[in-house]
Design a protein around this motif. Sequence first.
Motif, PDB file in Angstrom:
ATOM      1  N   ASP A   1       0.786  -1.233   0.000  1.00  0.00           N
ATOM      2  CA  ASP A   1       0.000   0.000   0.000  1.00  0.00           C
ATOM      3  C   ASP A   1       0.819   1.285   0.000  1.00  0.00           C
ATOM      4  O   ASP A   1       0.276   2.355   0.243  1.00  0.00           O
ATOM      5  CB  ASP A   1      -0.906   0.031   1.236  1.00  0.00           C
ATOM      6  N   GLU A   2       2.142   1.209  -0.258  1.00  0.00           N
ATOM      7  CA  GLU A   2       2.931   2.441  -0.131  1.00  0.00           C
ATOM      8  C   GLU A   2       2.528   3.497  -1.142  1.00  0.00           C
ATOM      9  O   GLU A   2       2.482   4.679  -0.810  1.00  0.00           O
ATOM     10  CB  GLU A   2       4.442   2.158  -0.198  1.00  0.00           C
ATOM     11  N   THR A   3       2.202   3.103  -2.371  1.00  0.00           N
ATOM     12  CA  THR A   3       1.788   4.087  -3.377  1.00  0.00           C
ATOM     13  C   THR A   3       0.477   4.755  -2.974  1.00  0.00           C
ATOM     14  O   THR A   3       0.324   5.967  -3.096  1.00  0.00           O
ATOM     15  CB  THR A   3       1.667   3.427  -4.757  1.00  0.00           C
TER      16      THR A   3
ATOM     17  N   TRP B   1      -0.642   5.062   0.133  1.00  0.00           N
ATOM     18  CA  TRP B   1      -0.357   5.926   1.275  1.00  0.00           C
ATOM     19  C   TRP B   1       0.258   7.245   0.825  1.00  0.00           C
ATOM     20  O   TRP B   1      -0.156   8.323   1.283  1.00  0.00           O
ATOM     21  CB  TRP B   1       0.576   5.215   2.266  1.00  0.00           C
ATOM     22  N   LEU B   2       1.245   7.195  -0.069  1.00  0.00           N
ATOM     23  CA  LEU B   2       1.886   8.422  -0.567  1.00  0.00           C
ATOM     24  C   LEU B   2       0.862   9.347  -1.220  1.00  0.00           C
ATOM     25  O   LEU B   2       0.839  10.547  -0.970  1.00  0.00           O
ATOM     26  CB  LEU B   2       2.995   8.077  -1.566  1.00  0.00           C
ATOM     27  N   ARG B   3       0.003   8.776  -2.053  1.00  0.00           N
ATOM     28  CA  ARG B   3      -0.981   9.578  -2.784  1.00  0.00           C
ATOM     29  C   ARG B   3      -2.024  10.178  -1.845  1.00  0.00           C
ATOM     30  O   ARG B   3      -2.301  11.370  -1.887  1.00  0.00           O
ATOM     31  CB  ARG B   3      -1.649   8.721  -3.859  1.00  0.00           C
ATOM     32  N   GLU B   4      -2.588   9.359  -0.951  1.00  0.00           N
ATOM     33  CA  GLU B   4      -3.687   9.872  -0.130  1.00  0.00           C
ATOM     34  C   GLU B   4      -3.208  10.829   0.954  1.00  0.00           C
ATOM     35  O   GLU B   4      -3.992  11.624   1.461  1.00  0.00           O
ATOM     36  CB  GLU B   4      -4.509   8.731   0.450  1.00  0.00           C
ATOM     37  N   ASN B   5      -1.924  10.795   1.297  1.00  0.00           N
ATOM     38  CA  ASN B   5      -1.377  11.709   2.303  1.00  0.00           C
ATOM     39  C   ASN B   5      -0.626  12.885   1.696  1.00  0.00           C
ATOM     40  O   ASN B   5      -0.055  13.692   2.419  1.00  0.00           O
ATOM     41  CB  ASN B   5      -0.463  10.945   3.266  1.00  0.00           C
ATOM     42  N   GLY B   6      -0.616  12.987   0.372  1.00  0.00           N
ATOM     43  CA  GLY B   6       0.043  14.110  -0.296  1.00  0.00           C
ATOM     44  C   GLY B   6       1.555  14.058  -0.224  1.00  0.00           C
ATOM     45  O   GLY B   6       2.228  15.055  -0.483  1.00  0.00           O
ATOM     46  N   ALA B   7       2.116  12.893   0.110  1.00  0.00           N
ATOM     47  CA  ALA B   7       3.564  12.794   0.326  1.00  0.00           C
ATOM     48  C   ALA B   7       4.357  12.702  -0.968  1.00  0.00           C
ATOM     49  O   ALA B   7       5.571  12.596  -0.929  1.00  0.00           O
ATOM     50  CB  ALA B   7       3.878  11.597   1.223  1.00  0.00           C
ATOM     51  N   TRP B   8       3.715  12.779  -2.116  1.00  0.00           N
ATOM     52  CA  TRP B   8       4.418  12.850  -3.402  1.00  0.00           C
ATOM     53  C   TRP B   8       4.888  14.277  -3.677  1.00  0.00           C
ATOM     54  O   TRP B   8       5.720  14.506  -4.530  1.00  0.00           O
ATOM     55  CB  TRP B   8       3.514  12.365  -4.529  1.00  0.00           C
TER      56      TRP B   8
ATOM     57  N   SER C   1      -3.861   8.586   6.658  1.00  0.00           N
ATOM     58  CA  SER C   1      -3.674   7.183   7.017  1.00  0.00           C
ATOM     59  C   SER C   1      -2.277   6.960   7.565  1.00  0.00           C
ATOM     60  O   SER C   1      -1.423   7.838   7.521  1.00  0.00           O
ATOM     61  CB  SER C   1      -3.922   6.275   5.809  1.00  0.00           C
ATOM     62  N   THR C   2      -2.062   5.750   8.083  1.00  0.00           N
ATOM     63  CA  THR C   2      -0.742   5.369   8.593  1.00  0.00           C
ATOM     64  C   THR C   2      -0.172   4.273   7.706  1.00  0.00           C
ATOM     65  O   THR C   2      -0.911   3.557   7.021  1.00  0.00           O
ATOM     66  CB  THR C   2      -0.817   4.863  10.040  1.00  0.00           C
ATOM     67  N   LEU C   3       1.159   4.151   7.720  1.00  0.00           N
ATOM     68  CA  LEU C   3       1.841   3.117   6.962  1.00  0.00           C
ATOM     69  C   LEU C   3       2.724   2.335   7.922  1.00  0.00           C
ATOM     70  O   LEU C   3       3.561   2.914   8.613  1.00  0.00           O
ATOM     71  CB  LEU C   3       2.688   3.731   5.847  1.00  0.00           C
ATOM     72  N   ALA C   4       2.531   1.018   7.964  1.00  0.00           N
ATOM     73  CA  ALA C   4       3.323   0.152   8.824  1.00  0.00           C
ATOM     74  C   ALA C   4       4.516  -0.373   8.044  1.00  0.00           C
ATOM     75  O   ALA C   4       4.354  -1.025   7.016  1.00  0.00           O
ATOM     76  CB  ALA C   4       2.468  -1.012   9.320  1.00  0.00           C
ATOM     77  N   LEU C   5       5.712  -0.064   8.542  1.00  0.00           N
ATOM     78  CA  LEU C   5       6.964  -0.576   7.986  1.00  0.00           C
ATOM     79  C   LEU C   5       7.443  -1.649   8.964  1.00  0.00           C
ATOM     80  O   LEU C   5       7.879  -1.314  10.068  1.00  0.00           O
ATOM     81  CB  LEU C   5       7.987   0.551   7.857  1.00  0.00           C
TER      82      LEU C   5
END
Length: 90
Positions: free
Chosen positions: A15-17, A19-26, A63-67
Amino acid sequence: MRDDARHPVRLWPADETLWLRENGAWCPRAARHVLCALAALGRRGRYAARSEGDGKIVTGPVSTLALPDAEAEIRFVFRVTPLGYGEAAF
């Protein structure tokens, strides 16, 4: 209540892509804030990171991302680093 308790949890690498998109981290500035939160653990504006077991949890505004481990964190950093180039320091 923890910050991510109200956010959906995304999982690396599936789900990293998302997560990046929905959190604006791009966006370059946001990507740098995410990287700083991971490096220093804590809040960096709308992004936060904390250790959990052998891995880390990155929380964004949506959202959160679990690494799950150090290898996942390194791969995530390599994925995000190019996004953080090209804008003045924050």
